[in-house]
Write an enzyme that holds these catalytic residues in place. Structure first.
Site, PDB file in Angstrom:
ATOM      1  CB  CYS A   1      -0.918   0.009   1.224  1.00  0.00           C
ATOM      2  SG  CYS A   1      -1.951   1.491   1.343  1.00  0.00           S
TER       3      CYS A   1
ATOM      4  CD  GLN B   1      -6.384  13.880  13.485  1.00  0.00           C
ATOM      5  OE1 GLN B   1      -6.487  13.584  12.304  1.00  0.00           O
ATOM      6  NE2 GLN B   1      -7.312  14.572  14.128  1.00  0.00           N
TER       7      GLN B   1
ATOM      8  CE1 TYR C   1     -18.507  15.791  20.370  1.00  0.00           C
ATOM      9  CE2 TYR C   1     -17.585  18.000  20.390  1.00  0.00           C
ATOM     10  CZ  TYR C   1     -18.673  17.168  20.315  1.00  0.00           C
ATOM     11  OH  TYR C   1     -19.934  17.698  20.166  1.00  0.00           O
TER      12      TYR C   1
ATOM     13  CG  ASP D   1     -11.425  16.994  16.431  1.00  0.00           C
ATOM     14  OD1 ASP D   1     -12.079  17.009  15.368  1.00  0.00           O
ATOM     15  OD2 ASP D   1     -10.368  16.362  16.572  1.00  0.00           O
TER      16      ASP D   1
ATOM     17  CB  CYS E   1     -12.985  15.258   9.475  1.00  0.00           C
ATOM     18  SG  CYS E   1     -14.337  14.376  10.301  1.00  0.00           S
TER      19      CYS E   1
ATOM     20  CD  GLU F   1      -9.309  17.056  10.625  1.00  0.00           C
ATOM     21  OE1 GLU F   1      -9.458  16.954  11.842  1.00  0.00           O
ATOM     22  OE2 GLU F   1      -9.628  16.151   9.822  1.00  0.00           O
TER      23      GLU F   1
END
Length: 418
Positions: free
Chosen positions: A141, A258, A284, A347, A374, A408
């Site tokens: 990946c 993150q 949050y 957040d 986001c 973001e």
């Protein structure tokens, strides 16, 4: 039907006009001429499931990943990165109704610190675009980096040696379900978490990953297609570490962090620059990503998070960094006395702020709100609701997710002086 892609939707799909209707075409770019062969409906949208690229747009570039167009992960690798950033800038500016800069990611490959690789009867890799049951078999990946090929090679050797069954999601049969790979990009530490159905795992499993800092076995006892479960056992270190600036964070298989460490450094730094005053409420708060970073800089931080496990991780991170910060379990809608804080950081999940929290903000009137989001759509909605008493003073986009439509945003809201 045949036509030219006019622009990208907010979800990163090409838009082809068909009379009054729009057909969304994945993996296309503005200017592509395409022929639609087959469509499917998703809610109220029409999406091309089969199409031919008749004439490519001048915008297109050659994707680095050999699985592009099949895998459901990277939707925009065929578009040059500078154009991706330009498109995200336009999208965020349109939603917030002002010009907003988007900060490009410091790295656009090898930037992800986590990938969730499905192990299924159709392949070991990622879900095929547009399906919930099929998987594209992969060997590596590129957005994660070289370590992915090493781990997947070891996994295949382990599976071959012990002839273990792969999971069939449609029949709820098979043993192996996911392998989750997490890496501290600034520490080099590696975690491998094998997620299985209930059963017996050969005790030799960790021997196939001697290079990993931490090896886990988790059991998903449900039929839900999720890449986590109850921890059955681990080998090596209980946590791996990641570092953002001068702050170290512990990472556990069941904790959120993150996914782009290189851009997360810019995220926490910018949030800390926007905080005003001394007393900070981190809503949050998760594992303390913002709270611990701010406490390290001398702010008096209280964090509130609904997930008890995340709160325990935040407390561990505070102790690890030798800072004073309070973290507790609570719901956003139950917060009281917001006027006790100089700055409130929010957040929230993609759904945005709970209506009751917005009411409390308007009632209590903290002077400064730093809103991290986001989802530009719900961010714009909440900013509009708060506009009665708050002015949007600053907005910045950060591209945490290169080659995807996501962006973001950090916004600063100041209460009008009375």
């Amino acid at each position: 039907m045949r036509g030219v892609i006019e622009r990208l939707s907010d979800e990163g799909l090409g838009i082809l006009k068909a009379g009054r209707k729009e057909i969304l075409v994945p993996h296309t770019a503005p200017g592509d001429e395409v022929e639609i062969l087959k469509t499917r409906r998703k809610k109220r949208k029409v999406i091309a499931s089969e199409f031919k690229l008749i004439r490519p747009s001048n915008l297109r570039t050659e994707p680095l990943c050999p699985y592009f167009g099949l895998c459901g992960g990277c939707l925009l690798q065929h578009i040059p990165y500078e154009e991706q950033v330009r498109w995200k800038t336009e999208k965020l500016s349109r939603h917030l109704n002002q010009n907003v800069e988007v900060l490009p990611s410091p790295k656009i490959f090898g930037h992800r610190n986590r990938i969730d690789v499905v192990i299924s009867t159709s392949g070991i890799g990622f879900r095929r675009y547009g399906t919930w049951w099929d998987a594209v078999d992969i060997a590596t990946c590129p957005v994660f980096g070289e370590t992915s090929s090493r781990v997947l090679k070891s996994l295949r050797e382990f599976m071959e040696d012990f002839n273990l069954s792969r999971y069939d999601i449609r029949k709820n049969e098979g043993f192996l379900r996911y392998i989750v790979i997490r890496e501290g990009k600034f520490t080099g530490e590696l975690m491998v978490n094998l997620v299985t159905k209930e059963g017996k795992l050969p005790e030799e499993f960790p021997d196939y990953f001697p290079y990993a800092t931490s090896v886990y076995w988790s059991v998903n006892k449900t039929e839900s297609d999720v890449s986590y479960g109850d921890i059955e056992r681990f080998w090596g270190q209980e946590f791996i570490r990641e570092k953002l600036g001068d702050v170290v964070y512990l990472i556990h298989p069941n904790s959120f962090f993150q996914t782009n460490s290189y851009q997360a450094v810019n995220l926490v730094r910018k949030v800390s620059e926007l905080v005003d005053g001394e007393r900070v409420l981190d809503l949050y708060s998760g594992v303390g990503t913002f709270g611990v970073y701010l406490a390290k800089r001398g702010f008096k931080v209280e964090g509130v998070e609904i997930n008890p496990f995340a709160v325990e991780m935040a407390k561990k991170n505070a102790r690890l960094n030798n800072v004073e910060a309070t973290f507790k379990v609570g719901r956003d809608r139950d917060i009281r006395n917001l006027s006790n804080y100089d700055t409130v950081i929010v957040d929230p999940p993609r759904a945005g702020l709970h209506p009751k929290l917005i009411q409390k903000i308007l009632k209590d009137g903290p002077k400064t709100i730093v809103y991290v989001s986001c989802n530009p759509k719900t961010l714009a909605r909440d900013v509009e609701k708060l506009a009665k008493d708050y002015r949007l003073e600053f907005a910045l986009g950060l591209d945490m997710f290169p080659h995807t439509p996501h962006v973001e945003a950090i916004t600063l809201l100041k209460r009008f002086e009375i």
